[in-house]
Scaffold this motif. Structure first.
Motif, PDB file in Angstrom:
ATOM      1  N   UNK A 158      -5.964  10.991 -28.843  1.00 18.24           N
ATOM      2  CA  UNK A 158      -6.577  10.464 -30.065  1.00 18.24           C
ATOM      3  C   UNK A 158      -7.863  11.205 -30.414  1.00 18.24           C
ATOM      4  N   UNK A 159      -8.045  11.433 -31.725  1.00 17.28           N
ATOM      5  CA  UNK A 159      -9.268  11.990 -32.279  1.00 17.28           C
ATOM      6  C   UNK A 159      -9.319  11.645 -33.760  1.00 17.28           C
ATOM      7  N   UNK A 160     -10.504  11.502 -34.285  1.00 18.47           N
ATOM      8  CA  UNK A 160     -10.728  11.213 -35.711  1.00 18.47           C
ATOM      9  C   UNK A 160      -9.922  10.008 -36.216  1.00 18.47           C
ATOM     10  N   UNK A 161      -9.771   9.000 -35.381  1.00 21.52           N
ATOM     11  CA  UNK A 161      -9.105   7.779 -35.818  1.00 21.52           C
ATOM     12  C   UNK A 161      -7.590   7.814 -35.820  1.00 21.52           C
ATOM     13  N   UNK A 162      -6.977   8.902 -35.374  1.00 21.18           N
ATOM     14  CA  UNK A 162      -5.512   8.928 -35.302  1.00 21.18           C
ATOM     15  C   UNK A 162      -5.084   9.425 -33.919  1.00 21.18           C
ATOM     16  N   UNK A 163      -3.849   9.102 -33.559  1.00 17.99           N
ATOM     17  CA  UNK A 163      -3.337   9.445 -32.237  1.00 17.99           C
ATOM     18  C   UNK A 163      -1.996  10.165 -32.348  1.00 17.99           C
ATOM     19  N   UNK A 164      -1.739  11.010 -31.377  1.00 22.29           N
ATOM     20  CA  UNK A 164      -0.448  11.711 -31.287  1.00 22.29           C
ATOM     21  C   UNK A 164       0.103  11.483 -29.889  1.00 22.29           C
ATOM     22  N   UNK A 165       1.393  11.286 -29.829  1.00 23.90           N
ATOM     23  CA  UNK A 165       2.058  11.056 -28.538  1.00 23.90           C
ATOM     24  C   UNK A 165       2.782  12.325 -28.091  1.00 23.90           C
TER      25      UNK A 165
END
Length: 159
Positions: free
Chosen positions: A53-60
């Motif tokens: 997560x960074x800048x309020x969004x996440x990636x899986x």
């Protein structure tokens, strides 16, 4: 005028031979998070789930874990030598994370066993670094970082 052409031509040829142009290949850099798991936990771990997560969004991302090896004994016969790969008991894998920035991110790591049951869950902060597979003169290939699960279950990030 003709007397200047020969020395000028020689000077230009000499400068061409001293060119500092660097050949940049198309080699890339994997962008994402490497995972290393130390023994004895590695014996039960089959995969790592990552949420970055960074800048309020996440990636899986998912990282399948493979046995790690080290160089073993070297044997030679005539001009040919070989080295065996010796298992270390550790495991490693890599989860690709598109758009990963070269600044601090939060990584939620979940190790799972062969039945997909969680073995360990940890959240850490890490700072992916730009990599330069052809050297800095060819530009960055992309950022990545590594998290290492220690035998006691603590997690260390690459520094």
């Amino acid at each position: 005028m003709h007397r200047l052409r020969a020395p000028l031509a020689a000077l230009l040829l000499a400068c061409a031979a001293c060119s500092t142009t660097v050949e940049c290949t198309a080699i890339g850099t994997p962008v994402g998070v490497g995972v290393a798991v130390r023994a004895p936990l590695a014996a039960r771990a089959q995969e790592a789930g990552l949420e970055v997560c960074w800048d309020g969004s996440c990636r899986r991302a998912r990282a399948e874990l493979f046995p790690a090896t080290r160089a073993g004994e070297q044997t030679c016969s005539g001009d040919t030598c070989s080295v065996t790969a010796v298992p270390t008991g550790d495991k490693h894998g890599f989860g690709g994370v598109a758009g990963l920035p070269a600044r601090t991110v939060e990584i939620r790591l979940t190790l799972r066993d062969a039945e997909a049951k969680p073995l360990l869950e940890r959240t850490v902060r890490a700072t992916p670094k730009e990599r330069f597979p052809n050297g800095p003169q060819c530009g960055a290939g992309g950022p990545n970082t590594t998290v290492t699960v220690m035998p006691d279950g603590s997690v260390r990030t690459e520094s």
